[in-house]
Write an enzyme that holds these catalytic residues in place. Structure first.
Site, PDB file in Angstrom:
ATOM      1  N   GLU A   1      -6.104  -5.578   4.215  1.00  0.00           N
ATOM      2  CA  GLU A   1      -6.200  -6.813   3.430  1.00  0.00           C
ATOM      3  C   GLU A   1      -7.357  -6.763   2.452  1.00  0.00           C
TER       4      GLU A   1
ATOM      5  N   THR B   1       0.837  -1.209   0.000  1.00  0.00           N
ATOM      6  CA  THR B   1       0.000   0.000   0.000  1.00  0.00           C
ATOM      7  C   THR B   1       0.865   1.250   0.000  1.00  0.00           C
TER       8      THR B   1
ATOM      9  N   GLY C   1       2.842  -2.947   8.366  1.00  0.00           N
ATOM     10  CA  GLY C   1       3.014  -3.211   9.794  1.00  0.00           C
ATOM     11  C   GLY C   1       4.476  -3.463  10.127  1.00  0.00           C
TER      12      GLY C   1
HETATM   13  C1  LIG Z   1       4.859 -13.471  16.443  1.00  0.00           C
HETATM   14  C2  LIG Z   1       3.685 -14.364  16.249  1.00  0.00           C
HETATM   15  C3  LIG Z   1       2.596 -13.642  15.477  1.00  0.00           C
HETATM   16  C4  LIG Z   1       1.740 -14.647  14.762  1.00  0.00           C
HETATM   17  C5  LIG Z   1       0.574 -14.007  14.063  1.00  0.00           C
HETATM   18  C6  LIG Z   1      -0.310 -13.392  15.074  1.00  0.00           C
HETATM   19  C7  LIG Z   1      -1.684 -13.747  14.716  1.00  0.00           C
HETATM   20  C8  LIG Z   1      -2.441 -12.489  14.422  1.00  0.00           C
HETATM   21  C9  LIG Z   1      -3.409 -12.761  13.347  1.00  0.00           C
HETATM   22  C10 LIG Z   1      -4.124 -11.494  13.078  1.00  0.00           C
HETATM   23  C11 LIG Z   1      -4.729 -11.510  11.693  1.00  0.00           C
HETATM   24  C12 LIG Z   1      -4.386 -10.595  10.836  1.00  0.00           C
HETATM   25  C13 LIG Z   1      -3.379  -9.520  11.162  1.00  0.00           C
HETATM   26  C14 LIG Z   1      -3.044  -8.848   9.885  1.00  0.00           C
HETATM   27  C15 LIG Z   1      -2.276  -7.570  10.090  1.00  0.00           C
HETATM   28  C16 LIG Z   1      -2.601  -6.564   9.015  1.00  0.00           C
HETATM   29  C17 LIG Z   1      -2.114  -7.018   7.632  1.00  0.00           C
HETATM   30  C18 LIG Z   1      -2.611  -6.078   6.571  1.00  0.00           C
HETATM   31  C19 LIG Z   1      -1.781  -6.271   5.324  1.00  0.00           C
HETATM   32  C20 LIG Z   1      -2.328  -5.508   4.169  1.00  0.00           C
HETATM   33  O1  LIG Z   1      -3.288  -4.783   4.240  1.00  0.00           O
HETATM   34  S1  LIG Z   1      -1.467  -5.860   2.734  1.00  0.00           S
HETATM   35  C21 LIG Z   1      -2.268  -4.880   1.521  1.00  0.00           C
HETATM   36  C22 LIG Z   1      -3.648  -5.430   1.224  1.00  0.00           C
HETATM   37  N1  LIG Z   1      -4.144  -4.830   0.025  1.00  0.00           N
HETATM   38  C23 LIG Z   1      -5.165  -5.345  -0.649  1.00  0.00           C
HETATM   39  O2  LIG Z   1      -5.811  -6.299  -0.264  1.00  0.00           O
HETATM   40  C24 LIG Z   1      -5.470  -4.685  -1.956  1.00  0.00           C
HETATM   41  C25 LIG Z   1      -6.933  -4.880  -2.303  1.00  0.00           C
HETATM   42  N2  LIG Z   1      -7.098  -4.846  -3.737  1.00  0.00           N
HETATM   43  C26 LIG Z   1      -7.152  -6.027  -4.428  1.00  0.00           C
HETATM   44  O3  LIG Z   1      -7.095  -7.115  -3.926  1.00  0.00           O
HETATM   45  C27 LIG Z   1      -7.325  -5.881  -5.914  1.00  0.00           C
HETATM   46  O4  LIG Z   1      -6.903  -4.657  -6.379  1.00  0.00           O
HETATM   47  C28 LIG Z   1      -8.799  -6.062  -6.347  1.00  0.00           C
HETATM   48  C29 LIG Z   1      -9.656  -5.096  -5.564  1.00  0.00           C
HETATM   49  C30 LIG Z   1      -9.207  -7.465  -6.049  1.00  0.00           C
HETATM   50  C31 LIG Z   1      -8.938  -5.762  -7.820  1.00  0.00           C
HETATM   51  O5  LIG Z   1      -8.014  -6.576  -8.492  1.00  0.00           O
HETATM   52  P1  LIG Z   1      -7.465  -6.113  -9.910  1.00  0.00           P
HETATM   53  O6  LIG Z   1      -7.232  -4.638  -9.867  1.00  0.00           O
HETATM   54  O7  LIG Z   1      -6.330  -6.968 -10.267  1.00  0.00           O
HETATM   55  O8  LIG Z   1      -8.628  -6.336 -10.968  1.00  0.00           O
HETATM   56  P2  LIG Z   1      -9.692  -7.437 -11.091  1.00  0.00           P
HETATM   57  O9  LIG Z   1     -10.732  -7.223 -10.041  1.00  0.00           O
HETATM   58  O10 LIG Z   1     -10.132  -7.465 -12.516  1.00  0.00           O
HETATM   59  O11 LIG Z   1      -8.956  -8.841 -10.840  1.00  0.00           O
HETATM   60  C32 LIG Z   1      -8.291  -9.450 -11.926  1.00  0.00           C
HETATM   61  C33 LIG Z   1      -8.530 -10.937 -11.803  1.00  0.00           C
HETATM   62  O12 LIG Z   1      -7.799 -11.373 -10.662  1.00  0.00           O
HETATM   63  C34 LIG Z   1      -8.675 -12.028  -9.774  1.00  0.00           C
HETATM   64  N3  LIG Z   1      -8.190 -11.752  -8.445  1.00  0.00           N
HETATM   65  C35 LIG Z   1      -8.141 -10.548  -7.835  1.00  0.00           C
HETATM   66  N4  LIG Z   1      -7.615 -10.688  -6.603  1.00  0.00           N
HETATM   67  C36 LIG Z   1      -7.300 -12.015  -6.467  1.00  0.00           C
HETATM   68  C37 LIG Z   1      -6.720 -12.787  -5.426  1.00  0.00           C
HETATM   69  N5  LIG Z   1      -6.361 -12.226  -4.251  1.00  0.00           N
HETATM   70  N6  LIG Z   1      -6.539 -14.110  -5.619  1.00  0.00           N
HETATM   71  C38 LIG Z   1      -6.918 -14.660  -6.795  1.00  0.00           C
HETATM   72  N7  LIG Z   1      -7.492 -14.007  -7.840  1.00  0.00           N
HETATM   73  C39 LIG Z   1      -7.665 -12.676  -7.647  1.00  0.00           C
HETATM   74  C40 LIG Z   1     -10.037 -11.449 -10.038  1.00  0.00           C
HETATM   75  O13 LIG Z   1     -11.062 -12.322  -9.609  1.00  0.00           O
HETATM   76  C41 LIG Z   1      -9.972 -11.303 -11.539  1.00  0.00           C
HETATM   77  O14 LIG Z   1     -10.161 -12.591 -12.083  1.00  0.00           O
HETATM   78  P3  LIG Z   1     -10.869 -12.722 -13.533  1.00  0.00           P
HETATM   79  O15 LIG Z   1      -9.913 -12.069 -14.487  1.00  0.00           O
HETATM   80  O16 LIG Z   1     -12.163 -11.984 -13.430  1.00  0.00           O
HETATM   81  O17 LIG Z   1     -11.016 -14.193 -13.723  1.00  0.00           O
HETATM   82  C1  LIG Z   2      -4.201  -1.354  10.657  1.00  0.00           C
HETATM   83  C2  LIG Z   2      -3.774  -1.439   9.212  1.00  0.00           C
HETATM   84  C3  LIG Z   2      -2.685  -2.234   8.861  1.00  0.00           C
HETATM   85  C4  LIG Z   2      -2.258  -2.287   7.540  1.00  0.00           C
HETATM   86  N1  LIG Z   2      -1.152  -3.047   7.208  1.00  0.00           N
HETATM   87  C5  LIG Z   2      -0.712  -3.046   5.925  1.00  0.00           C
HETATM   88  C6  LIG Z   2       0.460  -3.774   5.573  1.00  0.00           C
HETATM   89  O1  LIG Z   2       1.080  -4.416   6.410  1.00  0.00           O
HETATM   90  N2  LIG Z   2       0.907  -3.733   4.275  1.00  0.00           N
HETATM   91  C7  LIG Z   2       0.223  -3.021   3.321  1.00  0.00           C
HETATM   92  O2  LIG Z   2       0.664  -3.021   2.161  1.00  0.00           O
HETATM   93  N3  LIG Z   2      -0.921  -2.335   3.618  1.00  0.00           N
HETATM   94  C8  LIG Z   2      -1.385  -2.331   4.895  1.00  0.00           C
HETATM   95  N4  LIG Z   2      -2.522  -1.638   5.220  1.00  0.00           N
HETATM   96  C9  LIG Z   2      -3.177  -0.836   4.183  1.00  0.00           C
HETATM   97  C10 LIG Z   2      -4.495  -1.466   3.749  1.00  0.00           C
HETATM   98  O3  LIG Z   2      -4.243  -2.619   3.001  1.00  0.00           O
HETATM   99  C11 LIG Z   2      -5.253  -0.406   2.921  1.00  0.00           C
HETATM  100  O4  LIG Z   2      -5.655   0.602   3.818  1.00  0.00           O
HETATM  101  C12 LIG Z   2      -6.466  -1.022   2.223  1.00  0.00           C
HETATM  102  O5  LIG Z   2      -6.035  -1.860   1.183  1.00  0.00           O
HETATM  103  C13 LIG Z   2      -7.378   0.080   1.645  1.00  0.00           C
HETATM  104  O6  LIG Z   2      -6.634   0.954   0.796  1.00  0.00           O
HETATM  105  P1  LIG Z   2      -6.646   2.530   1.109  1.00  0.00           P
HETATM  106  O7  LIG Z   2      -6.495   2.732   2.551  1.00  0.00           O
HETATM  107  O8  LIG Z   2      -5.671   3.172   0.182  1.00  0.00           O
HETATM  108  O9  LIG Z   2      -8.117   2.997   0.714  1.00  0.00           O
HETATM  109  P2  LIG Z   2      -8.587   3.311  -0.787  1.00  0.00           P
HETATM  110  O10 LIG Z   2      -8.175   2.218  -1.688  1.00  0.00           O
HETATM  111  O11 LIG Z   2      -8.213   4.719  -1.109  1.00  0.00           O
HETATM  112  O12 LIG Z   2     -10.175   3.231  -0.590  1.00  0.00           O
HETATM  113  C14 LIG Z   2     -10.807   4.260   0.189  1.00  0.00           C
HETATM  114  C15 LIG Z   2     -12.283   4.030   0.068  1.00  0.00           C
HETATM  115  O13 LIG Z   2     -12.666   4.242  -1.282  1.00  0.00           O
HETATM  116  C16 LIG Z   2     -13.677   3.343  -1.668  1.00  0.00           C
HETATM  117  N5  LIG Z   2     -13.206   2.561  -2.805  1.00  0.00           N
HETATM  118  C17 LIG Z   2     -11.929   2.302  -3.157  1.00  0.00           C
HETATM  119  N6  LIG Z   2     -11.877   1.544  -4.267  1.00  0.00           N
HETATM  120  C18 LIG Z   2     -13.160   1.335  -4.642  1.00  0.00           C
HETATM  121  C19 LIG Z   2     -13.785   0.607  -5.706  1.00  0.00           C
HETATM  122  N7  LIG Z   2     -13.079  -0.062  -6.621  1.00  0.00           N
HETATM  123  N8  LIG Z   2     -15.133   0.607  -5.764  1.00  0.00           N
HETATM  124  C20 LIG Z   2     -15.861   1.251  -4.818  1.00  0.00           C
HETATM  125  N9  LIG Z   2     -15.342   1.939  -3.788  1.00  0.00           N
HETATM  126  C21 LIG Z   2     -14.004   1.976  -3.705  1.00  0.00           C
HETATM  127  C22 LIG Z   2     -13.945   2.442  -0.454  1.00  0.00           C
HETATM  128  O14 LIG Z   2     -15.012   2.966   0.304  1.00  0.00           O
HETATM  129  C23 LIG Z   2     -12.672   2.580   0.362  1.00  0.00           C
HETATM  130  O15 LIG Z   2     -12.878   2.409   1.754  1.00  0.00           O
HETATM  131  C24 LIG Z   2      -2.960  -1.551   6.546  1.00  0.00           C
HETATM  132  C25 LIG Z   2      -4.060  -0.763   6.885  1.00  0.00           C
HETATM  133  C26 LIG Z   2      -4.479  -0.702   8.224  1.00  0.00           C
HETATM  134  C27 LIG Z   2      -5.666   0.143   8.585  1.00  0.00           C
END
Ligand SMILES: CCCCCCCCCC/C=C\CCCCCCCC(=O)SCCNC(=O)CCNC(=O)[C@H](O)C(C)(C)COP(=O)(O)OP(=O)(O)OC[C@H]1O[C@@H](n2cnc3c(N)ncnc32)[C@H](O)[C@@H]1OP(=O)(O)O
Ligand SMILES: Cc1cc2nc3c(=O)[nH]c(=O)nc-3n(C[C@H](O)[C@H](O)[C@H](O)COP(=O)(O)OP(=O)(O)OC[C@H]3O[C@@H](n4cnc5c(N)ncnc54)[C@H](O)[C@@H]3O)c2cc1C
Length: 616
Positions: A371, A89, A128
């Site tokens: 996520e 991100t 994180g």
């Molecule tokens: C020390 C001991 C510790 C042990 C652990 C402790 C235990 C604690 C556990 C606590 C639990 C959790 C803690 C977590 C801490 C926080 C972590 C946070 C990390 C993050 O946030 S990382 C960043 C996350 N970011 C995102 O998720 C981004 C979100 N956006 C997307 O996923 C994509 O952009 C999208 C919205 C899905 C759009 O995708 P795209 O732009 O590529 O376009 P399409 O929608 O057309 O997708 C194309 C095609 O791909 C398919 N697809 C999309 N995503 C996936 C996927 N993930 N897997 C498989 N396929 C995927 C989609 O369906 C399309 O397919 P098609 O072409 O239609 O067939």
């Molecule tokens: C506690 C915490 C821990 C995190 N840890 C990590 C990490 O370890 N690694 C990492 O890479 N990221 C991490 N993130 C980032 C997290 O993955 C992003 O915040 C998340 O993916 C959302 O992206 P954004 O914040 O840029 O919001 P944006 O993508 O800007 O979205 C903002 C709002 O816009 C709207 N929106 C966006 N896209 C669309 C769409 N296609 N259609 C309709 N509405 C839409 C939704 O309402 C959304 O809430 C963390 C975030 C938090 C809060």
């Protein structure tokens, strides 16, 4: 706070390592065992600064890197010799991954990548542990060869010196600031300027850049999203845990707290004797159980799919992606809603930090965002449902978790209403398929009128979201029904235990029915008498489950240290613990607070003097 969190996190990481060595040396999925030990997460109330290292950095190295890259980086990461994070991100982009601005330009002259975050908005923001804890990261960037974009790629990047922990040249790294919770995680920012890494620092299990700059495309580009799928599975389990913790606290408090006689002249009852209190607390106990079972199912599916992907079989990836999205959304939304409802069920004391419900909420709530933001993932699932509905129209078979869609699509009308569990489950599934059909009509009409798929998804977004939500309900309720009614180990359960489980199933199905009554009535005719009968059953099953509420939450087996709550303590000495916590407040160290002489006294004196003057 940060150093305390790191201290606890290191202890947890050591425990994790020993678990991994004991349970499956060199293996990967210890997490269910680990998650069974809530101490890992609950002993660090301000969040675990190593969770992304454990959950994403180490796994990305194992799953996205070649065997050689695992040997070079992954083994050291698994052994906690280096600490990393997952830096995807950016300040300007989180959801739309194709919009990420960080770039990696291949320099075939030196066989290196030049990494840059060209603008402020390109800075990595949120990862994180990035702020202070990590010395490495997986840096996600748009890959460029000869200035031609090739899509996203992952790079192992060292950001701090391993000895001094000083940021390396070209690295600008720090903490992003205070959050509403998880303030021990040091989420950070990262800017890179002309930062060079060797070619072999790009993770190349699925896509490669050869020394001469030729690009070998991944057979399935989505496999690069796999690290996110794993965390979505973890979130489903983790947030069901948070809800279970809150349900335990609120249940125990509800059988200690007495308030408001139900009959005139009678003593004040335990507040859990009030029917409305039962309706606040008991459904959340059941929801925690329902999601814990669904998350366990999902974890098994993840493990099977991960093994298949390792064998280059990507066939199950779409179904796992759909289920991981829908469960991550449903669990994080419902747990966040449920924890707040449980906090409110505890009256004023629920608002005290000593009750810990606020911190549990603050730990659970961000899962609606990280996520994959929930509303965006609902749209993802909505898109997948549209694709699957096209399959239904073409008479093709669907993935197992969507088989009910095919079955319901063949029903010309809903069968005679019986109110049985099967009937209630089928009603939710039938309403889901009705919603999918309507969403598809809107979506397809837009695509047929030459709108792009992206635009059609946006303009059909409300209907797609509804269909996705009902699909989540159908999957979760169906899974719970199977576990209670058709489980192979059902005969091993005592009749009494089976009865409790069936009561929980009854409550879950009726609760979901009433939550989506509007959606169901759109497609199924149900009479007022049939609905009133369900209302009576709801009241009846709450009464039936009331005597088991404490036992069920005790079975979650959270000890006092994990719950960290004066309201949920096992011995029930709530008032003593609330008072003990109050007396520890710094303001109670002195009888007269410092601000009296400095501020309050002059303020009151000035007002008194002004009052005298105005009388003269
Ligand atoms: C020390 C001991 C510790 C042990 C652990 C402790 C235990 C604690 C556990 C606590 C639990 C959790 C803690 C977590 C801490 C926080 C972590 C946070 C990390 C993050 O946030 S990382 C960043 C996350 N970011 C995102 O998720 C981004 C979100 N956006 C997307 O996923 C994509 O952009 C999208 C919205 C899905 C759009 O995708 P795209 O732009 O590529 O376009 P399409 O929608 O057309 O997708 C194309 C095609 O791909 C398919 N697809 C999309 N995503 C996936 C996927 N993930 N897997 C498989 N396929 C995927 C989609 O369906 C399309 O397919 P098609 O072409 O239609 O067939
Ligand atoms: C506690 C915490 C821990 C995190 N840890 C990590 C990490 O370890 N690694 C990492 O890479 N990221 C991490 N993130 C980032 C997290 O993955 C992003 O915040 C998340 O993916 C959302 O992206 P954004 O914040 O840029 O919001 P944006 O993508 O800007 O979205 C903002 C709002 O816009 C709207 N929106 C966006 N896209 C669309 C769409 N296609 N259609 C309709 N509405 C839409 C939704 O309402 C959304 O809430 C963390 C975030 C938090 C809060």
């Amino acid at each position: 706070m940060a150093s305390m969190s790191v201290k606890h996190a290191i202890a947890a990481a050591k425990k994790l390592r020993s678990l991994q060595e004991r349970f499956n040396p060199g293996g990967s999925d210890i997490y269910p065992a680990l998650m069974g030990d809530e101490a890992i997460t609950a002993l660090i109330p301000s969040g675990n600064p190593l969770s992304v290292h454990i959950l994403m950095f180490t796994r990305a190295l194992r799953e996205q890197g070649t065997d050689e890259q695992y040997e070079k980086f992954g083994r050291r990461a698994d052994n906690n010799e280096i600490i990393g994070t997952f830096a995807q991100t950016e300040l300007g982009h989180g959801t739309y991954l194709r919009g990420l601005e960080a770039r990696a330009d291949y320099d075939r002259g030196t066989e290196e990548f030049v990494l840059n975050t060209p603008k402020l908005s390109s800075y990595k923001w949120w990862p994180g542990g990035l702020g202070q804890t990590c010395n490495y990261c997986i840096f996600v960037a748009q890959l460029y060869i000869d200035n031609e974009a090739k899509g996203m790629a992952m790079f192992v990047v060292q950001i701090r010196d391993e000895e001094t922990h000083m940021p390396l040249p070209g690295v600008h790294v720090g903490e992003i600031g205070k959050k509403m919770g998880l303030n021990g995680v040091n989420n950070g920012f990262l800017g890179l300027k002309d930062y060079r890494v060797p070619r072999l620092n790009m993770l190349m299990r699925h896509q490669q850049v050869l020394p001469d700059g030729r690009f070998v495309k991944s057979p399935v580009s989505q496999v690069s999203y796999f690290p996110m799928v794993f965390v979505r599975c973890m979130v489903a389990r983790q947030n069901s845990n948070y809800l279970a913790q809150a349900a335990t606290i609120a249940t125990r408090y509800s059988v200690i707290r007495r308030q408001s006689p139900i009959e005139e002249g009678q003593p004040e009852p335990k507040i859990l004797e009030h029917l409305t209190q039962q309706m606040k607390v008991i459904p959340e106990i059941v929801t925690a159980v329902v999601y814990r079972l669904a998350a366990a199912n999902l974890q098994n599916m993840y493990n099977e799919t991960a093994e298949a992907v390792y064998r280059k079989d990507f066939s199950r990836l779409p179904e796992l992606h759909a289920l991981a999205c829908i469960l991550k959304v449903a669990t994080s939304y419902d747990s966040t809603y449920g924890i707040e409802r449980l906090r409110q069920a505890c009256g004023g004391h629920g608002y005290l930090t000593a009750g810990n419900l606020g911190n549990i909420f603050a730990m659970a709530a961000p899962a609606c965002t990280y996520e994959g933001e929930n509303s965006v993932l609902y749209l993802q699932v909505g898109k997948i449902l549209m694709k699957n509905w096209s399959q239904v129209l073409a008479g093709r078979e669907l993935m197992p978790s969507m088989a009910y869609i095919s079955e319901c699509s063949k029903m010309t009308s809903f069968p005679q209403w019986t109110g049985s569990w099967e009937c209630l489950l089928k009603a939710i599934q039938y309403a889901c398929v009705g919603s999918i059909r309507l969403a598809f009509q809107s979506y397809n009409a837009r695509v047929q009128s030459a709108q792009s798929q992206t635009a059609a998804v946006n303009y059909s977004g409300l209907e797609l979201t509804k269909a996705a939500e009902l699909h989540g309900r159908s999957y979760v309720a169906g899974n719970f029904y199977q576990q209670i009614v058709n489980s192979p180990n059902k005969h091993q359960r005592s009749p009494q235990f089976q009865k409790v489980l069936e009561n929980m199933l009854e409550l879950h199905l009726i609760q979901i029915f009433f939550r989506h009554l509007g959606d169901i009535l759109r497609f199924i005719r149900i009479t007022e008498d049939e609905i009133s009968a369900l209302q009576r059953r709801l009241e009846e099953v709450l009464k039936e489950l009331r005597p088991d509420a404490v036992a069920i939450t005790d079975a979650f087996d959270f000890n006092d240290k994990i719950l960290s709550s004066a309201l949920g303590c096992y011995d029930g000495n709530v008032y003593e613990r609330l008072f003990e916590a109050a007396l520890k407040h710094p303001l109670n160290r002195k009888s007269v607070p410092d601000f009296f002489e400095a501020h309050l006294k002059p303020f009151m004196k000035e007002n008194a003097d002004n009052a005298k003057k105005s009388k003269l």
